[in-house]
Design a protein around this motif. Structure first.
Motif, PDB file in Angstrom:
ATOM      1  N   TYR A 357       0.830  -1.206   0.000  1.00  0.00           N
ATOM      2  CA  TYR A 357       0.000   0.000   0.000  1.00  0.00           C
ATOM      3  C   TYR A 357       0.863   1.254   0.000  1.00  0.00           C
ATOM      4  N   VAL A 358       1.943   1.229   0.796  1.00  0.00           N
ATOM      5  CA  VAL A 358       2.812   2.401   0.858  1.00  0.00           C
ATOM      6  C   VAL A 358       3.481   2.647  -0.495  1.00  0.00           C
ATOM      7  N   ALA A 359       3.929   1.542  -1.135  1.00  0.00           N
ATOM      8  CA  ALA A 359       4.688   1.702  -2.371  1.00  0.00           C
ATOM      9  C   ALA A 359       3.780   1.975  -3.561  1.00  0.00           C
ATOM     10  N   SER A 360       2.579   1.385  -3.573  1.00  0.00           N
ATOM     11  CA  SER A 360       1.773   1.502  -4.795  1.00  0.00           C
ATOM     12  C   SER A 360       0.343   1.974  -4.543  1.00  0.00           C
ATOM     13  N   HIS A 361      -0.033   2.181  -3.270  1.00  0.00           N
ATOM     14  CA  HIS A 361      -1.392   2.589  -2.913  1.00  0.00           C
ATOM     15  C   HIS A 361      -2.444   1.616  -3.418  1.00  0.00           C
ATOM     16  N   LYS A 362      -2.103   0.338  -3.433  1.00  0.00           N
ATOM     17  CA  LYS A 362      -3.077  -0.657  -3.881  1.00  0.00           C
ATOM     18  C   LYS A 362      -3.572  -1.470  -2.693  1.00  0.00           C
ATOM     19  N   LYS A 363      -4.919  -1.671  -2.657  1.00  0.00           N
ATOM     20  CA  LYS A 363      -5.526  -2.419  -1.565  1.00  0.00           C
ATOM     21  C   LYS A 363      -6.127  -3.717  -2.054  1.00  0.00           C
ATOM     22  N   TYR A 364      -6.429  -3.795  -3.336  1.00  0.00           N
ATOM     23  CA  TYR A 364      -7.188  -4.938  -3.833  1.00  0.00           C
ATOM     24  C   TYR A 364      -6.290  -5.909  -4.575  1.00  0.00           C
ATOM     25  N   MET A 368      -3.174  -6.152  -8.157  1.00  0.00           N
ATOM     26  CA  MET A 368      -1.767  -6.363  -7.817  1.00  0.00           C
ATOM     27  C   MET A 368      -1.034  -7.264  -8.807  1.00  0.00           C
ATOM     28  N   ASP A 369      -1.626  -7.500  -9.973  1.00  0.00           N
ATOM     29  CA  ASP A 369      -0.957  -8.349 -10.959  1.00  0.00           C
ATOM     30  C   ASP A 369       0.410  -7.780 -11.313  1.00  0.00           C
ATOM     31  N   GLY A 370       1.382  -8.664 -11.289  1.00  0.00           N
ATOM     32  CA  GLY A 370       2.713  -8.249 -11.738  1.00  0.00           C
ATOM     33  C   GLY A 370       3.493  -7.429 -10.730  1.00  0.00           C
ATOM     34  N   LEU A 371       2.891  -7.146  -9.605  1.00  0.00           N
ATOM     35  CA  LEU A 371       3.547  -6.266  -8.637  1.00  0.00           C
ATOM     36  C   LEU A 371       4.772  -6.933  -8.007  1.00  0.00           C
ATOM     37  N   GLY A 372       4.765  -8.257  -7.982  1.00  0.00           N
ATOM     38  CA  GLY A 372       5.872  -8.993  -7.372  1.00  0.00           C
ATOM     39  C   GLY A 372       7.184  -8.760  -8.080  1.00  0.00           C
ATOM     40  N   GLY A 449       6.580  -0.715 -15.107  1.00  0.00           N
ATOM     41  CA  GLY A 449       7.729   0.169 -15.299  1.00  0.00           C
ATOM     42  C   GLY A 449       9.004  -0.629 -15.186  1.00  0.00           C
ATOM     43  N   ASP A 450      10.089   0.040 -15.316  1.00  0.00           N
ATOM     44  CA  ASP A 450      11.363  -0.644 -15.173  1.00  0.00           C
ATOM     45  C   ASP A 450      11.817  -0.580 -13.728  1.00  0.00           C
ATOM     46  N   GLY A 451      12.581  -1.562 -13.336  1.00  0.00           N
ATOM     47  CA  GLY A 451      13.274  -1.530 -12.055  1.00  0.00           C
ATOM     48  C   GLY A 451      12.358  -1.822 -10.878  1.00  0.00           C
ATOM     49  N   PHE A 452      12.976  -1.787  -9.704  1.00  0.00           N
ATOM     50  CA  PHE A 452      12.267  -2.108  -8.475  1.00  0.00           C
ATOM     51  C   PHE A 452      11.622  -0.860  -7.897  1.00  0.00           C
ATOM     52  N   HIS A 453      10.533  -1.105  -7.201  1.00  0.00           N
ATOM     53  CA  HIS A 453       9.934   0.003  -6.458  1.00  0.00           C
ATOM     54  C   HIS A 453       9.427  -0.548  -5.139  1.00  0.00           C
ATOM     55  N   GLU A 454      10.368  -0.690  -4.190  1.00  0.00           N
ATOM     56  CA  GLU A 454       9.980  -1.254  -2.899  1.00  0.00           C
ATOM     57  C   GLU A 454       9.541  -0.148  -1.950  1.00  0.00           C
ATOM     58  N   ALA A 455       8.941  -0.567  -0.847  1.00  0.00           N
ATOM     59  CA  ALA A 455       8.582   0.378   0.214  1.00  0.00           C
ATOM     60  C   ALA A 455       9.868   0.853   0.900  1.00  0.00           C
ATOM     61  N   PRO A 456       9.792   1.937   1.723  1.00  0.00           N
ATOM     62  CA  PRO A 456      10.993   2.417   2.408  1.00  0.00           C
ATOM     63  C   PRO A 456      11.633   1.326   3.268  1.00  0.00           C
ATOM     64  N   LEU A 457      12.917   1.517   3.546  1.00  0.00           N
ATOM     65  CA  LEU A 457      13.663   0.527   4.334  1.00  0.00           C
ATOM     66  C   LEU A 457      13.024   0.269   5.692  1.00  0.00           C
ATOM     67  N   TRP A 458      12.494   1.358   6.307  1.00  0.00           N
ATOM     68  CA  TRP A 458      11.845   1.229   7.616  1.00  0.00           C
ATOM     69  C   TRP A 458      10.740   0.182   7.574  1.00  0.00           C
ATOM     70  N   CYS A 459      10.122   0.018   6.398  1.00  0.00           N
ATOM     71  CA  CYS A 459       9.078  -1.004   6.277  1.00  0.00           C
ATOM     72  C   CYS A 459       9.676  -2.349   5.903  1.00  0.00           C
TER      73      CYS A 459
END
Lengths: 489, 496
Positions: A357-364, A368-372, A449-459
């Motif tokens: 949710y923090v990284a992509s604001h997705k709840k459903y 979330m297809d392909g988010l992994g 998109g290209d590359g990783f987009h993870e949540a902040p390190l704290w998470c």
């Protein structure tokens, strides 16, 4: 067994209560406030850890704070069972505190001081429940937990939060006053004490079978935090809270306080022998089997990730009651062990849901297809967590489920074996598609998109720790098993 | 070695009342100094009396040296001493807030208000200690008449509410007087101890039963035991804050104490509870019904003070039922609840006063966003609310505990009372969380990020007693064990 009178349990419970005051005072200085939060989290864990060697050696700690009612003091006592729960809760609270900082800052949430202060009170109450020496003390902390989590559940303060808050209190406070309180009074009127005593306090009082059955029903209904149907409705509703709250409180602390309270009542108030002689344990296992299967089936239908996790929790909580209800060594071990194993697994899953949710604001889940592929660490942790909940080696969840199955076989209850196996299949059916779609399904409407987009390190760090924790617990469950052994002996 | 200490407790507010009336005309500030001084003096004396009674036993004080049964006798047993301390402490705390409210509500008339206010307090103190049945009637009238006036000082329909109260209150007083009349005809005495020693020979008489019924119904009207409660909600809601903050915590509780006095000091528990078969059960069931109906009515209210008034009526049911269960646990609960309920009601009415002081009214709808605006007031209010719901470790939990335990011990016939108590706790949870929800969720906007309200706390005169009462609720809860052991158990009337 040497019981030491010591202020240690008081300090372990009180440190975060005191911390809440400092958190409020540090209102305008977020960095200081979060430092206090982390400091008391670590301090609390160390205090609990410091008492571990004595408890492992068969000892304990006790401290009487006040005399409340003749025969029922306000008393803290550290025994193996309480230590087991406190250890899990205080360790996971450190992870949650770190995670909270990442989550709340990333989303720029409002009223963070209130959030952290309420959280600190809630963890105090949780450890208080673990260290309660009698039912009244437990009830006191139980209510404290209910009330301190209300501001957390309603954190968003919108119409949905308002409705959820009402539902939360109606179920939790309503059942505890309506059912648990009279049950406690009946026990006191019969036994003249409420102390947790191994083997129960009702044996030898000449209590009638009908009364015992009534008490069991009242207690199981009264501790609605355990989420047994039909008193489960509050848990999905409470998912409106910020994710750290859902993960810690509604994956670990609150719900397991419910289970813990019921187990305490079964083990130390009503007594396994008494229940066994009246066949009430088996009745209880059949009753919670319904919850296990129904909750898993409902979880299949949920598209909101947190709600799916909530229904999964409802099913898993009943595993623990199921194990205790078998009243055999293996069953009770499995039930207790599942408290720890499920805690590590489920908190990981919730952390992942929050990170997504923090990284992509997705709840459903359907979004979330392909988010992994963008969040591989998060998704891998999610995978580990779900394996643990399903009960596959090499993760901790396997151990507790194994014990539960053995318990069911020993009790000659093949129906329960079937329930456990079907439920595991259902767990796999509602978890694996999430992981599969995350890694392999093509992303919708070309957002790839290209590359990783993870949540902040704290998470990210806390969820990695808890996921690895699940893994490590499979190989090194020794301390927990020893504590359970002590608790059941 | 009888000292005059007990009389000082009563005399200080009574004499100061007249001084306030005169001095207040010339110097406004003297009202506060004199009232607080007198009440502080009373409180200290009352605590000393309590200590004396607990160590040396009951004090019998003959007023003016006229021996009982002809003279008026003050009998300060442990229960009366406890009431004395309770009344003076509550009155002292309430006065701080009343002074602030009165300045706002009754500018220029403070000296008149506090004259009546102080007479009322000495009347209440007198009710706690008198050992004379007729003297009790006189004191009852003193408290009632001053209360009528204090209520009528309110705005709007307050005089009408007061008039209603006068009618009902006078009927109650008449009933009580008739009861005393019967007893005088039967025994030729007005001294309680004297009556008690003469009566047993005539317990079979229907006249004794009539006297008992008149006395009982008389105090029931005074304590607003449902269905005799009609006068209370309007009177307490429309009265000025400075009045309600004193009468709400004390009046009904003192009336419950009078019921205990009648049962234990004029008659005997054997007579009251067991002479007439079925009456005991009937009254406990009536109390259960009173609790349920009053709780239900409280749900229907949209005004804070009115809602609290209905809760008071429900709490009266708690205590009447507790006394009439006639066992040790329930009686402990009833007496502990007199103390606790006085403090809880004080806490909640102090909060209501502070809210009215700032917002101008006590409508629930006006309380939106109040947690931000008056955080300390609301924190104390929340503790008071938890105590009313019965959340441990607040005081309210423990009296409820003993009351329910008494209900369980009394046997299966009392289950209605146990159920009523539990249901009423649940209703209280709904009532107070409705308010907490209104005050917690922001006014206006339905989303969390709306503009913040300015902080505007109540003034120190109102805030300090409020916070003190909230702390007291927690402290009494945590000290419930020793408190019951050293104060309540000794105060249980003889025979228990």
């Amino acid at each position: 067994m040497n019981i030491i009178t010591s202020l240690l349990p008081v300090a372990a419970v009180g440190i975060s209560l005191l911390g809440a005051i400092f958190i409020i005072l540090a209102n305008r200085r977020p960095n200081l406030r979060e430092s206090v939060t982390l400091l008391i989290a670590v301090g609390k864990f160390l205090l609990v850890l410091g008492m571990l060697p004595t408890v492992l050696a068969g000892g304990g700690f006790v401290f009487t704070l006040a005399e409340l009612i003749p025969g029922v003091p306000f008393q803290l006592r550290v025994d193996a069972m309480g230590m087991f729960f406190a250890l899990v809760a205080s360790f996971l609270w450190i992870c949650t505190s770190i995670y909270s900082i990442g989550y709340m800052r990333a989303l720029q949430e409002h009223d963070q001081t209130r959030y952290y202060a309420s959280f600190a009170v809630a963890i105090s109450a949780t450890i208080g429940v673990a260290f309660s020496a009698n039912l009244l003390t437990l009830y006191l902390f139980y209510e404290m937990l209910s009330l301190s989590t209300y501001p957390l559940v309603t954190h968003e303060r919108n119409a949905e939060a308002r409705v959820s808050g009402r539902k939360y209190l109606t179920y939790i406070l309503g059942t505890s006053i309506g059912f648990a309180l009279p049950a406690m009074l009946i026990v006191y009127a019969i036994a003249g004490t409420l102390d947790f005593t191994s083997g129960g306090i009702l044996t030898g009082t000449g209590v009638s079978p009908g009364t015992v059955a009534l008490l069991l029903v009242l207690f199981v209904a009264g501790f609605a935090k355990a989420g047994i149907m039909p008193f489960h409705g509050w848990l999905p509703a409470a998912m409106v809270a910020p994710t750290p709250v859902s993960s810690f409180l509604h994956g670990v602390a609150v719900v397991k306080v419910g289970v813990f309270s019921i187990l305490r009542v079964i083990f130390d108030i009503l007594g396994p022998d008494l229940l066994l002689s009246l066949d009430l344990g088996i009745a209880l296992t059949y009753f919670v089997s319904v919850t296990i299967l129904a909750a898993s089936l409902i979880a299949l239908t949920q598209d909101n990730l947190k709600r799916r996790l909530a229904y999964s929790t409802i099913g898993q909580l009943s595993y623990m009651i199921l194990g205790a209800g078998m009243l055999s060594a293996a069953g009770m071990t499995g039930g207790l062990l599942h408290i720890a194993m499920h805690a590590f697994g489920k908190i990981t899953l919730f952390f992942c849901a929050g990170a997504i949710y923090v990284a992509s604001h997705k709840k459903y889940i359907s979004e979330m297809d392909g988010l992994g592929r963008k969040m591989p660490i998060t998704y891998f942790a999610f995978f580990l967590g779900s394996l643990s909940i399903i009960g596959m080696p090499p993760l901790g969840g396997f151990l507790s489920k194994w014990q539960l199955v053995i318990g069911a076989v020993q009790a000659d209850q093949l129906v329960l074996v079937a329930v456990l196996l079907i439920s595991s299949l259902l767990n796999a059916a509602y978890f694996f598609p999430i992981v599969y779609r995350g890694f392999f399904a093509p992303a919708k409407n070309g957002t790839e998109g290209d590359g990783f987009h993870e949540a902040p390190l704290w998470c990210l760090v806390p969820l990695t720790i808890t996921a690895l924790g699940s893994l490590i617990l499979f190989f090194y469950p020794g301390t927990f098993l020893r504590l359970i052994q002590l608790a059941l002996s | 070695m009888t000292s005059n200490l007990p009389l000082y407790v009563l005399a200080a507010p009574l004499l100061t009342a007249f001084v306030v009336n005169l001095a207040g005309r010339f110097w406004r500030g003297s009202v506060a100094i004199l009232s607080l001084g007198a009440l502080l003096f009373s409180t200290i004396s009352a605590v000393l009396v309590l200590q004396q009674v607990l160590t040396h036993g009951t004090i019998h004080y003959t007023v003016g040296g006229w021996q009982a049964p002809w003279g008026i006798e003050l009998v300060i047993d442990p229960l009366a001493a406890l009431m004395l301390a309770l009344i003076s402490v509550v009155a002292l705390l309430a006065t701080f807030s009343a002074l602030a409210s009165a300045r706002q509500e009754l500018p220029g008339r403070e000296h008149l208000f506090f004259t009546l206010y102080l007479i009322l307090i000495s009347g209440l103190l007198g009710l706690a200690v008198t050992g004379d049945a007729f003297n009790l009637y006189v004191l009852l009238e003193i408290t009632s008449i001053t209360t009528y006036c204090l209520i009528a000082m309110g705005k709007g329909r307050a005089p009408l509410a007061s008039f209603n109260y006068i009618i009902m209150g006078t009927i109650g007083a008449c009933f009580y007087l008739l009861g005393v009349g019967y007893l005088y005809m039967l025994t030729g005495s007005l001294n309680m101890a004297d009556i008690q020693s003469i009566l047993p020979g005539m317990y079979g008489s229907i006249s004794v039963a009539t006297a008992f019924a008149f006395l009982l119904v008389g105090v029931w009207i005074k304590m607003a035991f449902l269905p005799l409660h009609g006068w209370l909600p309007n009177a307490y809601t429309l009265a000025p804050s400075s009045t309600s903050v004193l009468i709400a915590p004390l009046m009904t509780k003192v009336a419950v104490f009078l019921m205990i006095r009648i049962i234990f000091s004029i008659f005997s528990p054997d007579y009251a509870f067991f002479q007439h078969v079925g009456v005991q059960h009937l009254i406990v069931w009536a109390a259960a019904l009173a609790i349920l109906i009053a709780s239900g009515l409280a749900l229907a209210q949209t005004d804070l003070k009115r809602m609290l008034s209905y809760i008071i009526v429900a709490e009266v049911g708690y205590m009447v039922g507790g006394v009439w269960l006639a066992n040790t646990a329930a009686m402990t609960g009833a007496i502990l609840h007199i103390v606790n309920d006085a403090l809880m009601t004080l806490c909640l009415f102090l909060a209501a006063s502070a809210i009215v002081y700032r917002l101008g009214d006590s409508k629930l709808a006006s309380m939106k966003g109040l947690y931000r605006r008056m955080p300390l007031t609301m924190a104390a209010f929340t503790i008071g609310a938890f105590s009313m719901i019965g959340v441990p470790p607040t005081a309210g939990f423990f009296s409820k505990w003993y009351l329910i335990l008494g209900g369980i011990e009394a046997g299966s016939w009392a289950w209605v009372y146990v159920a009523a108590l539990l249901i009423s706790s649940l209703v209280n949870a709904v009532l107070f969380f409705r308010i907490i929800e209104i005050a917690y969720f922001q006014g206006g906007g339905e989303h969390g990020h709306s503009a913040e309200m300015p902080r505007q706390e109540a003034c120190a005169w109102q805030l300090s007693p409020l916070l003190l009462s909230a702390v007291a609720l927690l402290a009494i809860g945590l000290a419930a064990g020793p408190l019951v052991e050293h104060l309540i158990i000794p105060a249980l009337p003889a025979g228990f």
